[in-house]
Design an enzyme around this catalytic site. Structure first.
Site, PDB file in Angstrom:
ATOM      1  N   HIS A 245      -8.189  -0.457  -0.990  1.00  0.00           N
ATOM      2  CA  HIS A 245      -7.271  -1.597  -1.031  1.00  0.00           C
ATOM      3  C   HIS A 245      -8.086  -2.816  -1.467  1.00  0.00           C
ATOM      4  O   HIS A 245      -9.122  -3.100  -0.869  1.00  0.00           O
ATOM      5  CB  HIS A 245      -6.678  -1.881   0.341  1.00  0.00           C
TER       6      HIS A 245
ATOM      7  N   ARG B  78       6.537 -11.352   5.686  1.00  0.00           N
ATOM      8  CA  ARG B  78       6.090 -11.079   7.053  1.00  0.00           C
ATOM      9  C   ARG B  78       6.578 -12.195   7.966  1.00  0.00           C
ATOM     10  O   ARG B  78       6.604 -13.366   7.579  1.00  0.00           O
ATOM     11  CB  ARG B  78       4.560 -10.992   7.136  1.00  0.00           C
TER      12      ARG B  78
ATOM     13  N   GLN C 251       0.914 -11.247  -3.510  1.00  0.00           N
ATOM     14  CA  GLN C 251      -0.495 -10.895  -3.511  1.00  0.00           C
ATOM     15  C   GLN C 251      -0.923 -10.388  -4.891  1.00  0.00           C
ATOM     16  O   GLN C 251      -0.136  -9.756  -5.592  1.00  0.00           O
ATOM     17  CB  GLN C 251      -0.771  -9.781  -2.498  1.00  0.00           C
TER      18      GLN C 251
ATOM     19  N   ASP D  53      -2.397  -7.795  -5.582  1.00  0.00           N
ATOM     20  CA  ASP D  53      -2.745  -6.578  -4.860  1.00  0.00           C
ATOM     21  C   ASP D  53      -3.167  -5.481  -5.830  1.00  0.00           C
ATOM     22  O   ASP D  53      -2.676  -5.399  -6.953  1.00  0.00           O
ATOM     23  CB  ASP D  53      -1.535  -6.103  -4.054  1.00  0.00           C
TER      24      ASP D  53
ATOM     25  N   LYS E 178     -13.595  -3.067   5.996  1.00  0.00           N
ATOM     26  CA  LYS E 178     -13.380  -3.884   4.815  1.00  0.00           C
ATOM     27  C   LYS E 178     -14.522  -4.876   4.621  1.00  0.00           C
ATOM     28  O   LYS E 178     -15.190  -5.279   5.567  1.00  0.00           O
ATOM     29  CB  LYS E 178     -12.062  -4.652   4.921  1.00  0.00           C
TER      30      LYS E 178
ATOM     31  N   CYS F 260       0.799  -1.238   0.000  1.00  0.00           N
ATOM     32  CA  CYS F 260       0.000   0.000   0.000  1.00  0.00           C
ATOM     33  C   CYS F 260       0.832   1.288   0.000  1.00  0.00           C
ATOM     34  O   CYS F 260       0.611   2.157  -0.866  1.00  0.00           O
ATOM     35  CB  CYS F 260      -0.968   0.015   1.176  1.00  0.00           C
TER      36      CYS F 260
ATOM     37  N   HIS G 238      -4.795  -1.142  -5.782  1.00  0.00           N
ATOM     38  CA  HIS G 238      -5.271   0.035  -5.053  1.00  0.00           C
ATOM     39  C   HIS G 238      -5.940   0.980  -6.030  1.00  0.00           C
ATOM     40  O   HIS G 238      -5.382   1.288  -7.087  1.00  0.00           O
ATOM     41  CB  HIS G 238      -4.115   0.722  -4.320  1.00  0.00           C
TER      42      HIS G 238
END
Length: 639
Positions: free
Chosen positions: A510, A362, A380, A382, A464, A333, A384
């Site tokens: 997100h 992580r 991911q 991912d 979310k 992000c 945005h």
């Protein structure tokens, strides 16, 4: 004189305060025997809880989801009591409820064996026969610490000392066993009808690898024996479908100690990965996403400004170089905002949809890692979306349309929607949270689909919607998400020029559909038991010769199919055809093309499926058409 409103809307009034059990008895003897707990004005309580005011009351039995939770929570105490009867030196730590069961962590000098588990289970049934009353009491912290110190329970002492506040604490006793607990619990140990201890594993105290290793004993408990037997059958089926076993058998991936929690992808596994990535890239481009790539190492100061360092420091890997501290990217992000910030944006540039197959790292405790399902290094899908506040509804709706289509292509139709709202620890004003939550609620309501509310489960920067799919065994797998974030763009200086010429902060959505590629592939492997749909199969076709005389023809067939973009190999080994067919069937290859002298003469191949079905002879063109049709179906026709 309390008045009690029951779930059917009827009201009962009483002359004096009375317990939940007393109310159940007033309704009927059968209900009081079945009562496990009560729900008073929405709060779960023991059957001994005294009602002294007007309220709404539901009697909780084994038929209720709350009842199962009470059974499992109480069964953890039952197990701990049995362990300490058999192994008095064992210290108990924590024992929560988990999906379909419970566990308890114990400190003991030697590992528990399968024989120990059998003895513990036998002792648990003995305690059930004793039908010990279970009752709640409170003690001051000093009294509790003194009591557990006298019992040698140093872990309980540490837990009590770590609990904030000064109020008295809640405890439960059954026979000689006492444990710190909020409850509620069953009224007596005779309430248990069906349970089983399933496994034992190592677990670090408080999940920290720097602490000592404990033993975690897992169990399951149900309202009746039939439900337990059905669950154990599902476990047996899940064992057969374990993605780690199938992954090894099909040579898809492996793990090793030199890179804990990080996947070594083999050629076949990487073919699945690349197929999924290519599919997602095509869809995202068609839906207006611009694909980007951001760095793996980013100065720690960015994570401090974004708020991640404060919330996730213990999950972030860091490295120091040239007197600067960097974080290995745990999420994408903040980096996407840096891309947005390059050059002043206008309202005409919005919505801007950025996508990245972002590689993240992580720290996950060693005891929590589980094959592909929970790793330290993952990618991911991912994305945005930077947009104006007025566009939130449209963008969320478009995203959900895309998500449902993707899940159908992978063979998932049963999707669970949940709205997670503001957590206790969060950033941003309540005004912004009100706007964010309202926007997502409206988007969900417009779908006309059922959804669940999860209070307090949102991300620290915004609420979310979570999208969970059910696999073939009924297990719920949370994968997709979309989150509304007013805070992080502001914290990191994102702005655009509005239509009136003013500088405004964009809303940041997100979003992810698959979540982690690694975990999603693990879900797919278990859902299909390794028999992946043709479009996902790492090897779609294998061409088999019967003798060496057909080798050149088989190579030509292989090249022809490969040139058309299919994943195909030729097995030209000097082995019997039956052996080769069995081997590739075990490898779950969708189509086996067999060529003998007659096939070479006629320019055809004999087509077999991995299910053993003989599709007869086809020309190469006919088979290509058949294969293309199967690929185009994705997973929509799969069982």
């Amino acid at each position: 004189m309390p008045s009690v409103v029951l779930p059917d809307g009827s009201t009962r009034s009483f002359d004096t305060p009375l317990s939940v059990a007393d109310v159940a008895a007033s309704i009927g003897a059968g209900l009081v025997r079945a009562a496990l707990a009560g729900r008073v004005d929405g709060t779960l309580v023991d059957t001994s809880f005294v009602i002294d005011r007007d309220c709404e009351l539901a009697i909780v039995t084994e038929r209720d989801a709350d009842g199962l939770e009470v059974i499992r929570h109480s069964c953890a105490h039952l197990m701990a009591q049995a362990v300490q009867r058999l192994f008095p030196e064992a210290q108990v730590t924590i024992g929560p409820v988990i999906d379909d069961g419970f566990f308890y962590d114990f400190a003991y000098a030697r590992p528990f064996t399968p024989e120990d588990l059998a003895k513990i289970e036998e002792q648990m049934w003995q305690i059930v026969k004793e039908n010990l009353p279970v009752f709640r009491f409170v003690m001051s912290r000093d009294e509790a610490i003194a009591m557990f110190e006298s019992m040698g329970e140093r872990y309980k002492v540490e837990i009590i000392k770590s609990i904030p506040g000064e109020e008295a604490l809640s405890f439960y006793r059954q026979g000689e066993f006492i444990d710190l607990c909020r409850g509620p619990h069953v009224p007596e140990t005779g309430k248990f009808k069906a349970f089983k201890l399933t496994s034992v594993a190592g677990a670090y105290w408080r999940g920290d690898a720097k602490n000592e290793m404990l033993q975690r004993v897992y169990g399951t408990a149900w309202g009746d024996k039939k439900a337990l037997e059905q669950y154990l059958q599902r476990l047996e089926e899940a064992e057969k479908r374990d993605h780690r076993k199938i992954g090894k058998k099909l040579e898809l991936f492996h793990f090793q100690e030199e890179a804990p929690g990080m996947v070594f992808w083999h050629p076949k596994g990487w073919a699945i990965y690349q197929t999924i990535q290519s599919y997602m890239q095509t869809l995202q481009r068609a839906n207006g996403y611009l694909e980007i790539r951001t760095p793996q190492l980013v100065d720690y100061s960015l994570w401090e400004r974004s708020g991640h360092a404060d919330k996730f420091a213990d999950q972030m890997f860091s490295v120091e170089s040239e007197n600067r501290l960097y974080a290995i990217k745990p999420m994408n992000c903040p980096c996407h905002i840096q891309v947005f910030n390059q050059g002043l944006k206008s309202y005409r540039d919005l919505p801007m949809r950025l996508a990245e197959f972002g590689s993240c790292h992580r720290y996950e405790p060693s005891g929590s890692m589980h094959g592909l399902m929970r790793v330290r290094s993952f990618t991911q899908d991912d994305g945005h979306i930077f947009c104006a506040e007025s566009s939130i509804q449209d963008e969320v709706a478009e995203f959900m349309k895309l998500l449902f289509g993707v899940y159908k292509d992978f063979g998932f139709d049963d999707i669970i929607l949940r709205l997670s709202t503001r957590p206790e620890k969060r950033v941003g004003s309540d005004v912004l949270w009100d706007k964010s939550e309202a926007a997502l609620k409206q988007a969900l309501q417009k779908t006309g689909l059922p959804w669940e509310l999860l209070p307090g489960e949102g991300a620290f920067y915004g609420p979310k919607i979570e999208f969970s799919l059910k696999d073939c065994m009924g297990r719920v797998q949370q994968c997709g998400t979309i989150q509304v974030d007013f805070s992080m763009p502001e914290r990191l200086g994102a702005q655009y020029v509005a239509e009136d010429g003013s500088r405004q902060t964009p809303v940041m959505l997100h979003r992810a559909i698959l979540g982690s590629f690694e975990r999603f592939i693990g879900v797919l492997i278990e859902h299909y038991a390794g028999v992946l749909p043709v479009w996902l199969a790492p090897e779609q076709v294998v061409v088999l010769n019967i003798t060496d005389k057909q080798s050149e023809f088989c190579q030509q067939v292989q090249k022809s199919l490969s040139d058309k973009g299919f994943r195909v190999s030729a097995d030209l080994r000097n082995e019997k055809i039956g052996f080769k067919i069995r081997e590739h069937t075990i490898q779950r290859t969708p189509f086996l093309l067999v060529a003998g002298d007659r096939e070479v003469e006629t320019g055809t191949v004999s087509v077999r499926t991995r299910a053993g079905e003989d599709l007869g002879r086809m020309t190469i063109e006919q088979f290509c058409d058949h294969l293309a049709t199967e690929v185009a179906r994705f997973g929509r026709t799969q069982n």
